[in-house]
Write an enzyme that holds these catalytic residues in place. Structure first.
Site, PDB file in Angstrom:
ATOM      1  N   LYS A  15       0.838  -1.200   0.000  1.00 40.85           N
ATOM      2  CA  LYS A  15       0.000   0.000   0.000  1.00 40.85           C
ATOM      3  C   LYS A  15       0.880   1.261   0.000  1.00 40.85           C
ATOM      4  O   LYS A  15       2.100   1.176   0.245  1.00 40.85           O
ATOM      5  CB  LYS A  15      -0.912  -0.030   1.224  1.00 40.85           C
ATOM      6  CG  LYS A  15      -1.946  -1.179   1.219  1.00 40.85           C
ATOM      7  CD  LYS A  15      -2.758  -1.177   2.509  1.00 40.85           C
ATOM      8  CE  LYS A  15      -3.806  -2.262   2.554  1.00 40.85           C
ATOM      9  NZ  LYS A  15      -4.532  -2.295   3.837  1.00 40.85           N
ATOM     10  N   TYR A  55     -11.898  -3.687  -3.192  1.00 38.94           N
ATOM     11  CA  TYR A  55     -12.465  -4.090  -1.896  1.00 38.94           C
ATOM     12  C   TYR A  55     -13.847  -4.717  -2.040  1.00 38.94           C
ATOM     13  O   TYR A  55     -14.240  -5.535  -1.215  1.00 38.94           O
ATOM     14  CB  TYR A  55     -12.487  -2.907  -0.920  1.00 38.94           C
ATOM     15  CG  TYR A  55     -11.115  -2.666  -0.335  1.00 38.94           C
ATOM     16  CD1 TYR A  55     -10.549  -3.567   0.561  1.00 38.94           C
ATOM     17  CD2 TYR A  55     -10.360  -1.564  -0.713  1.00 38.94           C
ATOM     18  CE1 TYR A  55      -9.281  -3.385   1.082  1.00 38.94           C
ATOM     19  CE2 TYR A  55      -9.077  -1.363  -0.204  1.00 38.94           C
ATOM     20  CZ  TYR A  55      -8.553  -2.274   0.694  1.00 38.94           C
ATOM     21  OH  TYR A  55      -7.285  -2.100   1.187  1.00 38.94           O
ATOM     22  N   ASN A 158      -1.499  -0.423   7.524  1.00 38.99           N
ATOM     23  CA  ASN A 158      -0.857  -1.702   7.806  1.00 38.99           C
ATOM     24  C   ASN A 158      -0.012  -2.227   6.650  1.00 38.99           C
ATOM     25  O   ASN A 158       0.215  -3.425   6.526  1.00 38.99           O
ATOM     26  CB  ASN A 158      -1.903  -2.727   8.265  1.00 38.99           C
ATOM     27  CG  ASN A 158      -3.040  -2.858   7.273  1.00 38.99           C
ATOM     28  OD1 ASN A 158      -2.969  -2.355   6.157  1.00 38.99           O
ATOM     29  ND2 ASN A 158      -4.097  -3.552   7.671  1.00 38.99           N
ATOM     30  N   HIS A 161      -1.839  -5.250   1.481  1.00 38.77           N
ATOM     31  CA  HIS A 161      -3.075  -6.015   1.307  1.00 38.77           C
ATOM     32  C   HIS A 161      -2.675  -7.416   0.863  1.00 38.77           C
ATOM     33  O   HIS A 161      -1.803  -7.561   0.012  1.00 38.77           O
ATOM     34  CB  HIS A 161      -3.986  -5.400   0.237  1.00 38.77           C
ATOM     35  CG  HIS A 161      -5.044  -6.376  -0.166  1.00 38.77           C
ATOM     36  ND1 HIS A 161      -6.179  -6.567   0.591  1.00 38.77           N
ATOM     37  CD2 HIS A 161      -5.108  -7.280  -1.184  1.00 38.77           C
ATOM     38  CE1 HIS A 161      -6.905  -7.529   0.038  1.00 38.77           C
ATOM     39  NE2 HIS A 161      -6.280  -7.980  -1.038  1.00 38.77           N
ATOM     40  N   GLU A 172      -9.495 -10.871  -7.210  1.00 40.59           N
ATOM     41  CA  GLU A 172      -8.616  -9.702  -7.068  1.00 40.59           C
ATOM     42  C   GLU A 172      -7.515  -9.680  -8.133  1.00 40.59           C
ATOM     43  O   GLU A 172      -7.211  -8.618  -8.683  1.00 40.59           O
ATOM     44  CB  GLU A 172      -7.987  -9.692  -5.678  1.00 40.59           C
ATOM     45  CG  GLU A 172      -9.000  -9.399  -4.579  1.00 40.59           C
ATOM     46  CD  GLU A 172      -8.391  -9.460  -3.191  1.00 40.59           C
ATOM     47  OE1 GLU A 172      -9.107  -9.157  -2.241  1.00 40.59           O
ATOM     48  OE2 GLU A 172      -7.199  -9.807  -3.058  1.00 40.59           O
TER      49      GLU A 172
HETATM   50  P1  ADP Z   1      -6.962  -7.472   6.046  1.00 40.81           P
HETATM   51  O1  ADP Z   1      -6.268  -6.387   5.252  1.00 40.81           O
HETATM   52  O2  ADP Z   1      -6.107  -7.903   7.211  1.00 40.81           O
HETATM   53  O3  ADP Z   1      -7.431  -8.612   5.184  1.00 40.81           O
HETATM   54  P2  ADP Z   1      -9.783  -6.561   6.151  1.00 40.81           P
HETATM   55  O4  ADP Z   1      -9.996  -7.196   4.805  1.00 40.81           O
HETATM   56  O5  ADP Z   1     -10.726  -6.906   7.248  1.00 40.81           O
HETATM   57  O6  ADP Z   1      -8.279  -6.818   6.695  1.00 40.81           O
HETATM   58  O7  ADP Z   1      -9.819  -4.969   5.994  1.00 40.81           O
HETATM   59  C1  ADP Z   1      -9.232  -4.346   4.879  1.00 40.81           C
HETATM   60  C2  ADP Z   1      -8.445  -3.123   5.305  1.00 40.81           C
HETATM   61  O8  ADP Z   1      -9.347  -2.166   5.883  1.00 40.81           O
HETATM   62  C3  ADP Z   1      -7.405  -3.376   6.396  1.00 40.81           C
HETATM   63  O9  ADP Z   1      -6.172  -3.824   5.869  1.00 40.81           O
HETATM   64  C4  ADP Z   1      -7.319  -2.021   7.057  1.00 40.81           C
HETATM   65  O10 ADP Z   1      -6.429  -1.146   6.357  1.00 40.81           O
HETATM   66  C5  ADP Z   1      -8.752  -1.474   6.956  1.00 40.81           C
HETATM   67  N1  ADP Z   1      -9.553  -1.742   8.145  1.00 40.81           N
HETATM   68  C6  ADP Z   1     -10.267  -2.857   8.399  1.00 40.81           C
HETATM   69  N2  ADP Z   1     -10.930  -2.761   9.570  1.00 40.81           N
HETATM   70  C7  ADP Z   1     -10.634  -1.529  10.069  1.00 40.81           C
HETATM   71  C8  ADP Z   1     -11.006  -0.804  11.262  1.00 40.81           C
HETATM   72  N3  ADP Z   1     -11.810  -1.330  12.181  1.00 40.81           N
HETATM   73  N4  ADP Z   1     -10.476   0.429  11.456  1.00 40.81           N
HETATM   74  C9  ADP Z   1      -9.655   0.969  10.555  1.00 40.81           C
HETATM   75  N5  ADP Z   1      -9.277   0.346   9.420  1.00 40.81           N
HETATM   76  C10 ADP Z   1      -9.750  -0.876   9.167  1.00 40.81           C
END
Ligand code: ADP
Length: 203
Positions: A15, A55, A158, A161, A172
């Protein structure tokens, strides 16, 4: 020919924060060193629409699920969610994610190998860096939390993805890569990783 399982593919995106932190090489190294094979690579700045499409491959179920996860996080903090329903909350997460992913250049990659999808998730670490295990990319290289993200009305930063399951990975990959952009080739290391007889080692 190696077992079909060795051909599992998954999508990884570094990202915008990962690119800005100069972590491209470090992140690629983490996936490379376990023996995964890089079969697709792109450097681009996604549009917000592209990010939204990405997404939304999980459809309504993703929207609801991510909303529920965020609602549960408010509850765990002893706070009241500003959203009435999990879906509304999911929509807000979607918009925040689209803004985050399209904020600057990203590296999109496809990695291939045995159990590529869960293996990449393991190496990447859990969603919230604050609670990602030490030794994972998110745990080792960043420090964001849901709490700080909420204060800024933004997504948790984080770095990466990574597709959640093989079905998601297929959808995807189709968004980011044309079939002909994925490279089919043999990596010499696969002889050691997958060859049943370890042929050709002795002189
Ligand atoms: P992952 O990336 O670990 O698969 P998800 O698919 O649940 O997680 O969520 C996609 C992205 O959305 C996350 O990587 C994060 O950047 C953001 N995200 C998800 N849940 C939250 C939250 N509660 N607060 C802030 N950002 C979130």
């Amino acid at each position: 020919m190696y077992h079909e399982a060795t051909k599992e593919r998954t999508l990884v995106i570094i990202k915008p924060d990962g690119v800005q932190r100069s972590l491209i090489g470090e992140i690629i190294k983490r996936y490379e060193q376990v023996g995964l094979k890089l079969v697709g690579l792109k450097f681009l700045t996604p549009t917000a629409d592209m990010a939204r499409n990405h997404y939304m491959v999980g459809g309504e179920a993703w929207l609801e699920g991510v909303g529920q996860k965020a609602m549960a996080a408010y509850e765990a903090k002893g706070e009241k969610s500003p959203f009435a329903t999990a879906r509304e909350c999911g929509e807000a997460v979607l918009e925040r994610n689209a803004k985050y992913l399209s904020a600057g250049p990203v590296v999109a990659m496809v990695w291939q190998g045995n159990q590529a999808v869960p293996l990449v998730r393991k190496i990447t670490g859990s969603t919230e860096p604050l609670s990602s295990d030490v030794g994972t990319i998110r745990g080792d290289f960043t420090l964001d939390s849901y709490k700080l993200a909420d204060i800024g009305s933004r997504s948790v930063r984080n770095l990466i993805h990574a597709s959640g399951n093989t079905e998601e990975a297929d959808k995807e990959m189709a968004i980011w890569f044309k079939e002909e952009e994925l490279v089919n080739y043999r990596l010499i290391a696969e002889e050691i990783l997958y060859d049943v007889n370890l042929d050709g080692i002795k002189e």
